[in-house]
Design an enzyme around this catalytic site. Structure first.
Site, mmCIF file in Angstrom:
data_model
loop_
_atom_site.group_PDB
_atom_site.id
_atom_site.type_symbol
_atom_site.label_atom_id
_atom_site.label_comp_id
_atom_site.label_asym_id
_atom_site.label_seq_id
_atom_site.Cartn_x
_atom_site.Cartn_y
_atom_site.Cartn_z
ATOM 1 N N CYS A 141 -0.352 -24.062 61.964
ATOM 2 C CA CYS A 141 -1.702 -24.370 61.723
ATOM 3 C C CYS A 141 -2.697 -23.522 61.666
ATOM 4 O O CYS A 141 -3.579 -23.546 61.176
ATOM 5 C CB CYS A 141 -2.150 -24.798 62.757
ATOM 6 S SG CYS A 141 -2.308 -24.834 64.195
ATOM 7 N N TYR A 142 -2.379 -22.102 62.042
ATOM 8 C CA TYR A 142 -2.466 -21.159 61.720
ATOM 9 C C TYR A 142 -2.332 -19.883 61.279
ATOM 10 O O TYR A 142 -1.716 -18.917 61.671
ATOM 11 C CB TYR A 142 -3.720 -20.650 63.138
ATOM 12 C CG TYR A 142 -4.869 -21.055 63.428
ATOM 13 C CD1 TYR A 142 -5.765 -21.430 62.480
ATOM 14 C CD2 TYR A 142 -4.258 -22.231 64.798
ATOM 15 C CE1 TYR A 142 -7.334 -22.500 63.531
ATOM 16 C CE2 TYR A 142 -5.539 -23.103 65.130
ATOM 17 C CZ TYR A 142 -6.783 -22.928 64.207
ATOM 18 O OH TYR A 142 -7.910 -23.624 64.368
#
Ligand code: SF4
Ligand code: SF4
Lengths: 395, 138
Positions: A141-142
């Protein structure tokens, strides 16, 4: 007759409020007497401008298109390390942080500590940009693993100072009994009682004007480096049970408050990075606390003068660092400290301060003006500080 | 004829000689003492303007060196950056000549460059970055 905060705020709104600084009130009480003055006066303003090491800023940095999780990674601002052990975009930069590779105390030379966290904070408040360097391990997600970008307050969602300990209620007077100069957080102390440093605004200092925390508590709105700040919590090391004089003020360092305030509202005029040779970097902040004159007792408290406030003289060569040697070097009043010299062990010792009385005065006058102009309303605290005396029994 | 501004730094135990008198009578130089901070038994400093022929001045300096006096050109000047000064007074007890002094009513700290002997104490003790050194190219 007791006055409530609501009654005072109504007077602020209607422009009829009567405000004096903690310096001016002394003369007012002398002329009018307590009974008359308590009816006249609504608010007394205090002020301080002083190095307060336990200071720092929470910053939430806007994500770029490809997001990054700073949490668990690392971040530096202009080379100064920030704490990144929070969520993806939150970091905390402490005032005393210094860059790796800064020439510190070495080879017998006191370091200069020219740049650190406090300087980053001052630059941001002044509207300047600083270089962010971040590193992360990357997640689904990052995904981003590195980031290098100059950022200012505009590139942040939030930026607020959160200082765990400010406004010490009284402080030590530092001297050096040894035969060599020493470099401390209380400045350069010349050998054999060559000089003494103090660090308090004395009669203008916020917590010395409300010694039992009758009006200052959690949730109190204060002037904080140009912003409307709040007392967030009792400060770290808050110690209400310090020995006190008959007028209720402590004779040693005692109460403290934790402060919070929005950096966007602050001005670099009221916040300054400082460098202590041989010690480190820290931040000087301006704090002004309005004290509502709710009854005669509080009016008596704010009328305190420098000759009625005492501070302990402490040796920083042996006693402070090692807990040995001569403990009691006596007490001196702030009037003596501000005269330019004190007597310690029968010796004349010149004094200096790091806390600026000139700026403390300016803070108190500025806050007075804000209240008179209807731009600053008082708050009733939500919970008292530990050790607060809130009832009638206060001295 | 040459004029030069110098700083004399006296070690703690300089021999008790009438140095200024000797400079004038034995070496024929003009000595104008601009500033002095000398305490018996402590390191002392003197800012002077020497006038005379090149050769006289260099002989005078040799004499001083033989006594262990350090001689340095007064090449630097201290500046007080008033807009950065908070009036905290941290520098005041460290300034040997009261070039930095405070008015205890207004709490304004003032700087008198005439009294400054460029000892650098205030650079070390001012925490607010309000003192600076300026090189002089005279
Ligand atoms: S250098 Fe600073 S401390 Fe030294 S004499 Fe000049 S003003 Fe005073
Ligand atoms: S220490 Fe620096 S800021 Fe403080 S009075 Fe002296 S020059 Fe001004």
């Amino acid at each position: 007759m007791a006055k409530t905060i609501e009654e005072i705020n109504a007077k602020i709104r209607s422009g009829k409020v009567v405000v004096f600084t903690a310096e001016e009130i002394v003369e007012v009480v002398r002329e009018q007497g307590i009974k008359q003055a308590v009816r006249e006066v609504d608010v007394v303003t205090t002020g301080t401008f002083s190095p307060m090491c336990s200071s720092g800023a929470f910053l939430n940095i806007k994500q770029q298109k490809q997001k990054m999780k700073l949490g668990g990674g690392f971040a530096t601002l202009n080379g100064v390390p920030a704490y990144a052990g929070l969520a993806a975009a939150d970091i905390y930069i402490g005032a005393t942080a210094i860059p790796d590779g800064d020439p510190r105390n070495g080879n017998g030379r006191p370091g200069k500590f020219r740049y650190g966290g406090a300087h980053v904070i001052e630059e941001l408040v002044a509207g300047n940009r600083v270089l962010l360097k971040g590193g992360a391990y990357g997640t689904d997600c990052y995904p981003a693993k590195t980031r290098e970008q100059t950022i200012g307050l505009k590139d942040m969602n939030d930026a607020f100072l959160f200082n765990p300990r400010n406004c010490y209620q009284n402080y030590n007077v530092a001297v050096n009994l040894s035969d060599k100069p020493i470099y401390t957080y209380m400045g350069k102390l010349k050998p054999k009682l060559g000089n003494a440093y103090y660090c308090s605004a004395g009669q203008l200092s916020p917590l010395l004007n409300d010694p039992h925390f009758r009006t200052i508590g959690i949730g109190t709105r204060v002037f904080f480096c140009g912003a409307e700040g709040y007392v967030a919590w009792p400060g770290t090391q808050h110690n209400p049970s310090a020995p006190r004089l008959e007028n209720g003020t402590p004779k040693t360092p005692a109460g403290t408050i934790a402060l919070i305030g929005d950096m966007r509202q602050m001005s670099a005029q009221w916040l300054r990075a400082v460098s202590f040779t041989g010690y480190g970097v820290t931040l000087s902040v301006a704090v002004g606390v309005p004290i509502p004159i709710i009854d005669e007792d509080i009016l008596r408290s704010v009328s305190v003068t420098d000759d009625q406030l005492k501070a302990p003289v402490v040796d920083y060569s042996e006693y402070y660092p090692f807990g040995q040697g001569e403990a009691k070097l006596g007490e001196v009043t702030y009037q003596e400290l501000k005269s330019g010299s004190i007597r310690v062990k029968d010796q004349e010792v010149p004094t200096g301060s790091f806390s600026s009385y000139a700026l403390a005065r300016k803070v108190a006058h500025h806050l007075k003006q804000l209240i008179e102009d209807g731009d600053f309303l008082l708050t009733q605290f939500q919970a008292p500080l530990p050790g607060a005396v809130t009832g009638k029994e206060a001295a | 004829m040459k004029q030069t501004k110098l700083v004399f730094i006296f070690p703690e135990n300089t021999v008790e000689e009438p140095i200024t008198y000797n400079l004038i009578t034995n070496y024929g130089v003009q000595v104008n003492i601009l500033r002095a901070s000398i305490d018996p038994g402590k390191q002392g400093r003197m800012v002077v303007e020497l006038g005379g022929e090149e050769i006289q001045i260099s002989q005078a300096l040799n004499y001083l060196e033989s006594l262990g006096v350090l001689v340095a050109p007064l090449a630097q000047k201290i500046r007080h950056l008033e807009d950065r000064c908070t009036g905290c007074t941290a520098c005041v007890p460290h300034c040997p000549t009261r070039a930095l002094d405070v008015d205890r009513d207004s709490w304004k700290v003032s700087f008198d460059s005439e009294k400054c002997i460029v000892c650098f104490s205030c650079l070390e003790t001012c925490i607010y970055h309000a003192m600076s050194v300026e090189e002089q190219f005279a």
